[in-house]
Design an enzyme around this catalytic site. Structure first.
Site, PDB file in Angstrom:
ATOM      1  N   HIS A  56      33.401  -8.469  10.279  1.00 14.59           N
ATOM      2  CA  HIS A  56      34.339  -8.084   9.491  1.00 14.59           C
ATOM      3  C   HIS A  56      33.995  -6.365   9.079  1.00 14.59           C
ATOM      4  O   HIS A  56      33.134  -6.492   9.423  1.00 14.59           O
ATOM      5  CB  HIS A  56      35.056  -8.617   8.766  1.00 14.59           C
ATOM      6  CG  HIS A  56      34.503  -9.265   7.360  1.00 14.59           C
ATOM      7  ND1 HIS A  56      33.066 -10.094   7.113  1.00 14.59           N
ATOM      8  CD2 HIS A  56      35.544  -8.123   6.293  1.00 14.59           C
ATOM      9  CE1 HIS A  56      32.971  -9.233   5.977  1.00 14.59           C
ATOM     10  NE2 HIS A  56      34.794  -8.920   5.439  1.00 14.59           N
ATOM     11  N   HIS A  58      34.595  -4.856   6.544  1.00 14.52           N
ATOM     12  CA  HIS A  58      34.120  -4.029   5.592  1.00 14.52           C
ATOM     13  C   HIS A  58      32.784  -3.447   5.059  1.00 14.52           C
ATOM     14  O   HIS A  58      31.447  -3.928   6.006  1.00 14.52           O
ATOM     15  CB  HIS A  58      33.851  -4.958   3.755  1.00 14.52           C
ATOM     16  CG  HIS A  58      35.842  -6.400   3.986  1.00 14.52           C
ATOM     17  ND1 HIS A  58      35.899  -6.836   3.370  1.00 14.52           N
ATOM     18  CD2 HIS A  58      37.065  -4.561   4.410  1.00 14.52           C
ATOM     19  CE1 HIS A  58      37.263  -6.567   3.285  1.00 14.52           C
ATOM     20  NE2 HIS A  58      37.712  -5.686   3.692  1.00 14.52           N
ATOM     21  N   ASP A  60      30.288  -3.708   3.124  1.00  9.73           N
ATOM     22  CA  ASP A  60      28.779  -4.315   2.416  1.00  9.73           C
ATOM     23  C   ASP A  60      28.821  -5.279   3.832  1.00  9.73           C
ATOM     24  O   ASP A  60      27.792  -5.695   3.265  1.00  9.73           O
ATOM     25  CB  ASP A  60      29.278  -4.904   1.204  1.00  9.73           C
ATOM     26  CG  ASP A  60      30.164  -5.569   1.257  1.00  9.73           C
ATOM     27  OD1 ASP A  60      31.605  -5.670   2.299  1.00  9.73           O
ATOM     28  OD2 ASP A  60      30.402  -6.155   0.978  1.00  9.73           O
ATOM     29  N   HIS A  61      29.274  -4.562   4.728  1.00  8.52           N
ATOM     30  CA  HIS A  61      28.566  -5.830   6.011  1.00  8.52           C
ATOM     31  C   HIS A  61      28.450  -5.138   7.231  1.00  8.52           C
ATOM     32  O   HIS A  61      28.217  -5.506   8.128  1.00  8.52           O
ATOM     33  CB  HIS A  61      29.987  -7.087   6.482  1.00  8.52           C
ATOM     34  CG  HIS A  61      30.574  -7.692   5.046  1.00  8.52           C
ATOM     35  ND1 HIS A  61      29.915  -8.933   5.973  1.00  8.52           N
ATOM     36  CD2 HIS A  61      31.234  -7.293   4.388  1.00  8.52           C
ATOM     37  CE1 HIS A  61      30.880  -9.870   4.562  1.00  8.52           C
ATOM     38  NE2 HIS A  61      31.167  -8.573   3.747  1.00  8.52           N
ATOM     39  N   HIS A 110      41.110 -12.738   4.983  1.00 10.53           N
ATOM     40  CA  HIS A 110      40.248 -11.642   4.461  1.00 10.53           C
ATOM     41  C   HIS A 110      40.218 -10.571   4.713  1.00 10.53           C
ATOM     42  O   HIS A 110      40.646  -9.857   4.139  1.00 10.53           O
ATOM     43  CB  HIS A 110      38.894 -12.361   4.032  1.00 10.53           C
ATOM     44  CG  HIS A 110      38.215 -11.451   3.267  1.00 10.53           C
ATOM     45  ND1 HIS A 110      38.254 -11.324   2.388  1.00 10.53           N
ATOM     46  CD2 HIS A 110      36.956 -10.269   4.232  1.00 10.53           C
ATOM     47  CE1 HIS A 110      37.765 -10.253   2.271  1.00 10.53           C
ATOM     48  NE2 HIS A 110      36.854  -9.664   2.583  1.00 10.53           N
ATOM     49  N   ASP A 129      33.084 -13.214   5.360  1.00  4.62           N
ATOM     50  CA  ASP A 129      34.034 -13.145   3.478  1.00  4.62           C
ATOM     51  C   ASP A 129      34.820 -14.561   3.452  1.00  4.62           C
ATOM     52  O   ASP A 129      36.097 -14.189   3.053  1.00  4.62           O
ATOM     53  CB  ASP A 129      34.520 -12.503   2.588  1.00  4.62           C
ATOM     54  CG  ASP A 129      33.038 -11.248   2.283  1.00  4.62           C
ATOM     55  OD1 ASP A 129      32.043 -11.645   2.432  1.00  4.62           O
ATOM     56  OD2 ASP A 129      33.435 -10.034   2.355  1.00  4.62           O
ATOM     57  N   HIS A 167      27.889 -14.069  -0.056  1.00  2.71           N
ATOM     58  CA  HIS A 167      28.216 -13.171  -1.274  1.00  2.71           C
ATOM     59  C   HIS A 167      27.597 -14.499  -2.125  1.00  2.71           C
ATOM     60  O   HIS A 167      27.996 -15.731  -1.839  1.00  2.71           O
ATOM     61  CB  HIS A 167      29.847 -12.995  -1.709  1.00  2.71           C
ATOM     62  CG  HIS A 167      28.827 -11.837  -1.480  1.00  2.71           C
ATOM     63  ND1 HIS A 167      29.802 -10.351  -2.147  1.00  2.71           N
ATOM     64  CD2 HIS A 167      30.411 -11.525  -0.518  1.00  2.71           C
ATOM     65  CE1 HIS A 167      29.670  -9.617  -1.509  1.00  2.71           C
ATOM     66  NE2 HIS A 167      30.635 -10.240   0.005  1.00  2.71           N
TER      67      HIS A 167
HETATM   68 ZN   LIG Z   1      35.006  -8.353   3.491  1.00  2.00          ZN
END
Ligand SMILES: [Zn+2]
Length: 255
Positions: A56, A58, A60-61, A110, A129, A167
């Site tokens: 996805h 985001h 941090d990905h 999410h 996530d 995570h």
């Molecule tokens: Zn995420």
């Protein structure tokens, strides 16, 4: 043959996953939020980056994708809305990478673009996530109904499936699970193990789907004990499973 998967910690609590077939130097990275840990692992393991998988959008990905592409121009397999994606994937697609076959599951909730990569031979799923060890992702874009449907699809995978989430949230998740189901002995046992691992700074991921089915309240909203906890927090009599899920998810946001 099961895939070989390396866990690369990043930021404060992210895991990037680097995988390859046994005996192959062709490596693929899942959700590289940062490039540096990936480049270091490729060098120390003597592997060649051959592709990037994204669950996805985001930061941090995907934050490390541009640097990795600058280093080696490789295909990017991910949701269509991500601008670096070269091979768009949606629910129901199949993907084969160096002999590894993935089935793509659309798992919105999410985020709306979220996908998961299921590999049947190991078996394992890279689920970003969506499903966490002991919990699930926050609902940034989707509805509780969408997330429940997505989690139900993951819950229907073989119980031996390893859950490669993105995570290290397991301890906090299980403290919440204990509040939801104080009488669930599997939760108590798992929480004790996880606290021991975290005290030694060890990872608690991947877990197995069987463990999640026994302890993760978000996969257990059809259980009487979880419904009872939701009832104590305002579930109307005759509330649906989706209503139970929505109440438990909202509770976790404030826990
Ligand atoms: Zn995420």
């Amino acid at each position: 043959m099961p895939l070989i998967v390396h866990r690369l910690p990043a930021f404060s609590d992210n895991y990037l996953w680097l995988f390859h077939q046994p005996g192959s130097r062709l490596a693929f990275v899942v959700d590289p939020g940062a490039a540096e840990p990936v480049l270091q692992a490729l060098a120390s393991l003597d592997l060649d980056l051959s592709g990037i998988l994204i669950t996805h959008h985001h930061p941090d990905h995907v934050g490390g994708v541009d640097s990795l592409l600058h280093h080696t121009a490789v295909p990017v397999y991910g949701p269509p809305d991500i601008h670096q994606t070269t091979h768009s994937l949606v629910d129901g697609d199949q993907l084969t990478l160096d002999g590894t076959h993935f089935k793509i599951l659309g798992v919105p909730g999410h985020t709306l673009d979220h996908i998961a990569f299921f590999e049947a031979e190991t078996p394992l799923v890279f689920c970003g996530d969506t499903l966490f060890a002991g919990g699930c992702g926050r609902l940034f874009e989707g509805s509780p109904e969408q997330m429940w449907r997505s989690l139900s699809r993951l819950a229907a995978l073989p119980p031996a499936t390893k859950i490669y989430c993105a995570h290290e949230y397991t301890k906090a998740n299980l403290l919440f699970a204990q509040a939801v189901e104080p009488e669930n002995h599997a939760v108590q046992k798992r929480l004790k193990q996880v606290i021991q691992l975290r005290n030694r700074a060890q990872a608690t991921v991947p877990s197995s789907l069987a463990e999640e089915l026994a302890t993760n309240p978000f996969l257990r909203v059809t259980q009487g004990s979880v419904r009872q906890a939701a009832s104590a927090r305002g579930l109307p009599s005759g509330g649906t499973v989706e209503d139970v899920f929505a109440i438990i998810r909202h509770w976790k946001d404030q826990f």
